[in-house]
Enzyme design. Structure first.
Site, PDB file in Angstrom:
ATOM      1  N   GLN A  82      38.260  50.838  40.501  1.00 56.85           N
ATOM      2  CA  GLN A  82      37.552  50.589  41.755  1.00 56.85           C
ATOM      3  C   GLN A  82      36.048  50.681  41.523  1.00 56.85           C
ATOM      4  OE1 GLN A  82      38.994  52.776  45.125  1.00 56.85           O
ATOM      5  NE2 GLN A  82      37.462  51.906  46.461  1.00 56.85           N
ATOM      6  N   PHE A  83      35.450  49.542  41.187  1.00 53.08           N
ATOM      7  CA  PHE A  83      34.017  49.528  40.892  1.00 53.08           C
ATOM      8  C   PHE A  83      33.177  49.934  42.094  1.00 53.08           C
ATOM      9  CE2 PHE A  83      34.178  45.415  42.882  1.00 53.08           C
ATOM     10  CZ  PHE A  83      32.891  45.190  43.347  1.00 53.08           C
ATOM     11  N   THR A  84      33.724  49.829  43.291  1.00 54.28           N
ATOM     12  CA  THR A  84      32.948  50.165  44.486  1.00 54.28           C
ATOM     13  C   THR A  84      32.617  51.651  44.568  1.00 54.28           C
ATOM     14  OG1 THR A  84      34.931  50.369  45.855  1.00 54.28           O
ATOM     15  CG2 THR A  84      33.845  48.213  45.811  1.00 54.28           C
TER      16      THR A  84
END
Length: 151
Positions: free
Chosen positions: A78-80
């Protein structure tokens, strides 16, 4: 590296309406990889996640680790988690690792968890895919881990 660790009764991840990863008792781990992360960050996250004593003993105290209870891990990239929302209204993802380097580190993280827990105890999402994640948080118990000291 950032990890949101949720103690779960069960969790699953779907891509295009197909279940690609599913666990019962254990941890759902949302993983963010920064552009500064290395093998040391992977080792830190694996050591902390597998050793955290957040499962209850017979007296209701958080005394048992994932390994003590034979739990599993569902890892979701989850790059966010590296979205910086302090300025403006749109998150800035400049600290998130990009492309092939991020995939390489994510795969190394998966391998490290499999080496520690056993292959059958580790499930994953699909890197870069549009995923639907279903989490039955137990407690709820949700913890934030950060491998860098500047957190």
């Amino acid at each position: 590296m950032r990890a949101i660790v949720q103690r779960v009764k069960n969790s699953r991840v779907e891509v295009e309406n197909k279940i690609i990863g599913s666990i019962d008792k254990g941890f759902n781990v949302l993983i963010g990889i920064s552009n500064e992360d290395t093998k040391e960050d992977i080792d830190y996250i694996v050591r902390k996640v597998t050793g955290m004593r957040v499962f209850e003993d017979e007296n209701g105290k958080m005394n048992f680790s994932l390994q003590d209870v034979g739990g599993s891990v569902l890892l979701i990239s989850q790059f966010t988690l590296y979205g910086d929302c302090r300025k403006g209204k749109r998150p800035d993802f400049m600290k998130a690792q990009k492309g092939e380097t991020a995939i390489k580190l994510y795969n190394e993280l998966i391998d490290a968890f499999k080496n520690e827990l056993g292959e059958e105890k580790v499930q994953t999402g699909e890197f870069g895919a549009d995923m639907q994640v279903f989490i039955q948080n137990d407690g709820p118990v949700t913890l934030l881990l950060e491998s860098k000291k500047d957190f």
